[in-house]
Design a protein around this motif. Structure first.
Motif, PDB file in Angstrom:
ATOM      1  N   ARG A  35      10.674  22.448   9.084  1.00 60.75           N
ATOM      2  CA  ARG A  35      10.447  22.563  10.525  1.00 60.75           C
ATOM      3  C   ARG A  35       8.971  22.500  10.864  1.00 60.75           C
ATOM      4  O   ARG A  35       8.599  22.018  11.930  1.00 60.75           O
ATOM      5  N   ASN A  37       5.028  21.197  10.426  1.00 59.59           N
ATOM      6  CA  ASN A  37       4.519  19.839  10.339  1.00 59.59           C
ATOM      7  C   ASN A  37       3.881  19.611   8.977  1.00 59.59           C
ATOM      8  O   ASN A  37       2.863  20.207   8.642  1.00 59.59           O
ATOM      9  N   ASN A  53      15.870  17.741  12.163  1.00 63.27           N
ATOM     10  CA  ASN A  53      15.422  16.339  12.210  1.00 63.27           C
ATOM     11  C   ASN A  53      16.606  15.384  12.141  1.00 63.27           C
ATOM     12  O   ASN A  53      16.643  14.371  12.846  1.00 63.27           O
ATOM     13  N   LYS A 582      12.135  15.703  24.381  1.00 67.77           N
ATOM     14  CA  LYS A 582      12.355  14.986  23.135  1.00 67.77           C
ATOM     15  C   LYS A 582      12.396  13.491  23.383  1.00 67.77           C
ATOM     16  O   LYS A 582      12.890  13.040  24.405  1.00 67.77           O
ATOM     17  N   PHE A 763       3.988  10.132  17.804  1.00 67.39           N
ATOM     18  CA  PHE A 763       4.828  10.666  16.740  1.00 67.39           C
ATOM     19  C   PHE A 763       4.300  10.306  15.351  1.00 67.39           C
ATOM     20  O   PHE A 763       5.025  10.419  14.370  1.00 67.39           O
ATOM     21  N   THR A 765       2.323  11.862  13.484  1.00 66.33           N
ATOM     22  CA  THR A 765       2.247  13.012  12.577  1.00 66.33           C
ATOM     23  C   THR A 765       3.601  13.699  12.414  1.00 66.33           C
ATOM     24  O   THR A 765       3.679  14.723  11.750  1.00 66.33           O
ATOM     25  N   GLU A 766       4.649  13.159  13.043  1.00 68.80           N
ATOM     26  CA  GLU A 766       5.990  13.734  12.908  1.00 68.80           C
ATOM     27  C   GLU A 766       6.629  13.194  11.625  1.00 68.80           C
ATOM     28  O   GLU A 766       7.563  12.394  11.649  1.00 68.80           O
ATOM     29  N   TRP A 767       6.112  13.672  10.497  1.00 71.59           N
ATOM     30  CA  TRP A 767       6.570  13.150   9.217  1.00 71.59           C
ATOM     31  C   TRP A 767       7.996  13.595   8.905  1.00 71.59           C
ATOM     32  O   TRP A 767       8.681  12.948   8.126  1.00 71.59           O
ATOM     33  N   LEU A 769      10.615  13.713  11.022  1.00 73.02           N
ATOM     34  CA  LEU A 769      11.515  12.716  11.607  1.00 73.02           C
ATOM     35  C   LEU A 769      11.446  11.405  10.834  1.00 73.02           C
ATOM     36  O   LEU A 769      12.472  10.764  10.575  1.00 73.02           O
TER      37      LEU A 769
END
Length: 803
Positions: A35, A37, A53, A582, A763, A765-767, A769
């Motif tokens: 959850r 980052n 995710n 979202k 997004f 840095t949304e590793w 997802l």
């Protein structure tokens, strides 16, 4: 009995390779489940694991903002509800309103649960305050035991160290008095001045000089950049305009000279020299002045040549006698044309060249000055490095003494800290405890600045880090109390807005259906409130409190509250999922698009290759030997080389057949179908291993060539055909470049292009997802590969045998 010698080196290398190969897979799986980052965490595994995710990608939830957006579309009769009947819209409106109420109720329940957990935590802190304070004291006492620095017997070292610390501002006179040294440190001021102060003053003086020199160098650089820009600009004008024009003038002057140098009196003419001589003299005068301008060798040669040519023409002209001849008339006509073009050009060129020469001179002057200053600064930097090195060497003698003095003061600080915190009561004095720990940590860092023992530094830092839970608990308390206060007001206002929307929504639906669109004011205000106020006021405090609760699971000195901290973190995370905005993803659509494209390409490619390879294997015809090689040679060039041609072709054909134009899956399939030569060669190799006698026997029994191919060759070649299907499907499924160029609409993206969107924009840095999407996208290829795996090895090896 033969005893095999074990090769431990081989085993070790294999183990290292396995770990290296599996590490990316482990990281991707771990990142997809965490959850927090992963982009900002140094840990491979996290205690905050969740399937959120995957839920967001595969089964996205219609949270509050999505429901509000949906209600906006319903009440204004907008897409995708513009063609729906009123009854459907009213029913959908009621469902969305009910869902908002359910979310409001769930949010209140979550807050209630977290409030109860927070009260449990506060009660525990209150009941175990003495125990927790004692834990802090014990940890600080352990820290105190680690900072014993041996005292030097040399009073001079200690005295000079004290003076140096006073000069640095690390200690004050009151601190010195509390040390009870037994001697007067001021007796060593002369030693300090001689060994440290003078060197330090020299260093500071040299630093000031360097700053002044650097400022002057920067000013020179600024001026130099200006002159360099002007120099470049004028050089382009001279080389591209003036020099070519002067070369043209030289040719004209040479023609004029030849006319005068070869006179003829056979044909007489009336000649008027009006203004020709004066204008030529003026041009000549300007060119003569140019002769003295300092230019580069190549440029000066052109100018000098023009001066030389004009001088030759002038001298011949002055002595010319046949001024009523036709040659002279032609000469005057040419000179008038020359004067007309040259007079203005030469004037402007003279001014520009003169200006250029001045700029060049100033540019060279500044360049030399810049180099001198740069060398001067470089020399001073070397001197500074040398002075600093000598100072540090001299100061190094006093570091143990400084560390000893700082340790004594730190011990006093620790004693004062213990006396102070023993009076604190949790949770009331958590902020006071935090400030006391913060000050102690700062004093510990000051002490460590003079410690050269790395192991001692590591031990001390490890000890002080065990008090991090105090700062984390303080952040948790402050942020959660702010969150709890703000969120209750926020949800109460939300309920009022929902009630207002519910009362006016149906009327807005009927009005919009009748052609008069009504935008509900309460809906607009609520949408803005949730979209902007929630992340600014609610989510900011909540996220810090949630992260602090998760950190306290690891940091808190006892495990009694682990369950409460985990529950707080879990409930706040769920609360955030209800209210946060979202991004809408089309992962299922992207995977479906890729499966369709890759499946069709794989099937068509396999059929075409199976048919095309058969003649190369069984039949004899002109060009058979080099035909397939030519196709292979063509396919060696990457598709991106002819992408412009493909793009133009799809753009053209899309006007007449839209289904295979740009931004269509049909067009992408059409482009992918060009990859046939390699697979044809592979299938041809397999056909060669099938005995031709089987087909001959069938043909003797009356079968046609097509029947032998369809009923004998194809069934026997099923392994290699399966291989081609697998390889083509995998290659097409993962292709990115062509798909990215051809497809523009996000809903038409293939999986590879869709996955790219997770690594760009907001997004990037949304590793989590990204990793989850990567793992989900593997499923079609894994399923296909596993279902046809038994054919893969056999097909490849058999196809490689020469028949």
């Amino acid at each position: 009995m033969v005893v095999r010698k074990r090769n431990w080196l081989t085993h070790a290398i294999l183990i290292i390779l396995i770990v290296a190969i599996l590490f990316p897979v482990v990281w991707v799986v771990s990142t997809s489940l965490r959850r927090d980052n992963a982009a900002f965490s140094s840990k491979l595994f996290s205690s905050r694991m969740s399937l959120q995710n995957y839920k967001d990608l595969l089964f996205p939830e219609d949270n509050v903002l999505r429901l509000l957006s949906d209600i906006e579309s319903i009440t204004t009769n907008s897409r995708p509800y513009d063609e729906k009947p009123v009854e459907f819209l009213v029913e959908k409106f009621d469902k969305d309103i009910e869902a908002l109420k359910v979310y409001s109720k769930e949010s209140k329940e979550l807050i209630s649960v977290v409030d109860n957990e927070y009260e449990t935590i506060k009660s525990y802190l209150s009941e175990n305050s003495d125990k927790l304070i004692q834990t802090v004291v014990e940890q600080v006492n352990k820290l105190n035991e680690k900072i014993n620095i041996e005292k030097s017997d040399n009073n001079q070292l200690i005295g000079v160290a004290i003076i140096s610390l006073l000069e640095e501002g690390r200690i004050n006179e009151k601190d010195v008095q509390e040390l009870s040294l037994g001697f007067d440190y001021k007796d060593y001021e002369d030693v300090y001045v001689e060994e440290l102060k003078t060197k330090l003053d020299n260093i500071e003086s040299l630093k000031r000089q360097l700053q002044e020199d650097q400022a002057k160098l920067n000013q020179i650089k600024k001026e130099l950049d200006f002159y360099q820009e002007e120099y470049t600009r004028l050089s382009l004008i001279i080389d591209n305009s003036i020099i070519p024009q002067f070369e043209s003038f030289n040719k004209t002057l040479q023609v004029a000279y030849d006319l005068l140098n070869t006179p003829s009196n056979q044909i007489m003419a009336v000649v008027s020299e009006k203004d020709a001589v004066e204008n030529f003299e003026e041009v000549y005068s300007i060119v003569k002045n140019m002769f003295g301008i300092n230019l580069s060798k190549e440029r000066k040669a052109v100018v000098d040549k023009m001066y030389e040519n004009m001088t030759k023409v002038k001298m011949l002209w002055d002595n010319f006698t046949l001024k009523n001849s036709a040659n002279y008339a032609d000469f005057i006509s040419l000179i008038n044309q020359f004067n007309l073009k040259a007079l203005k050009q030469v004037r402007e060129s003279y001014n520009l060249l003169k200006n250029f020469a001045e700029i060049e001179r100033e540019y060279l002057k500044l360049s030399n000055e810049y180099i001198l200053f740069a060398n001067k600064i470089g020399s001073k930097n070397q001197d500074l490095e040398e002075l600093t090195r000598k100072y540090l060497e001299e100061e190094g003698k006093y570091l143990p003494a400084k560390a000893y003095i700082m340790s004594l003061l730190l011990k006093d600080d620790i004693e004062s800290f213990i006396n102070k915190v023993e009076k604190y009561t949790l949770p009331k004095d958590i902020n006071k405890l935090y400030l006391a720990v913060k000050i102690l940590s700062r004093n510990v860092n000051d002490f460590l600045g003079y410690v050269s023992d790395d192991s001692l530094k590591k031990d001390v830092r490890s000890s002080i880090r065990k008090l991090d839970w105090v700062a984390t608990l303080n952040d948790f308390s402050k942020k959660y109390e702010k969150f709890a206060k703000d969120v209750k007001v926020f949800i109460d206002e939300f309920d009022k807005y929902v009630s207002s929307i519910e009362s006016t929504g149906k009327a807005a639906i009927y009005s919009s259906k009748n052609g008069v669109k009504v935008r509900i004011a309460a809906l607009l205000q609520l949408f803005t409130k949730v979209q902007s106020e929630y992340p600014a006021n609610i989510a900011s405090s909540m996220s810090i409190a949630s992260k602090a609760a998760a950190d306290l699971v690891d940091q808190f000195p006892v495990n009694d509250l682990d369950k409460s901290f985990k529950n707080v973190d879990k409930k706040l995370f769920r609360f955030d999922q209800i209210w946060k905005q979202k991004q809408k993803y089309y992962l299922w659509r992207w995977i479906f698009n890729s499966v369709i494209v890759a499946g069709i390409v794989a099937i068509i490619t396999t059929i075409v290759n199976a048919l095309a390879a058969y003649p190369f294997s069984r039949m004899r015809f002109r060009g058979r030997k080099y035909g397939i090689m030519s196709l292979l040679l063509i396919q060696m060039f990457p598709a991106i080389m002819y992408m412009i041609a493909l793009y133009g072709f799809l753009s053209f054909i899309g006007r007449y057949i839209p289904s295979i134009g740009l931004n269509t899956l049909g067009g992408l399939i059409f482009v992918y179908l060009g990859n046939i030569a390699f697979n044809m060669y592979l299938i041809k190799g397999f056909y060669d291993t099938i005995p031709s006698s089987l087909e001959e026997a069938a043909m003797i029994d009356g079968a046609t060539r097509w029947q032998t191919f369809w009923r004998i060759v194809i069934p026997l070649a099923s392994p290699i055909l399966s291989v081609v299907v697998i390889l083509t499907f995998m290659g097409t499924f993962n292709e990115f470049v062509l798909a990215k160029i051809i497809l523009q609409d996000v809903e038409k993206y293939t999986y590879a292009v869709g996955l790219w969107t997770f690594s760009s924009g907001p997004f990037e840095t949304e590793w989590g997802l990204f990793s989850a999407a990567a793992l989900v996208g593997m499923l079609p290829m894994v399923i296909l590969f596993l279902s046809m795996q038994k054919y893969l090895v056999g097909g490849l090896t058999k196809g490689s045998v020469k028949g």
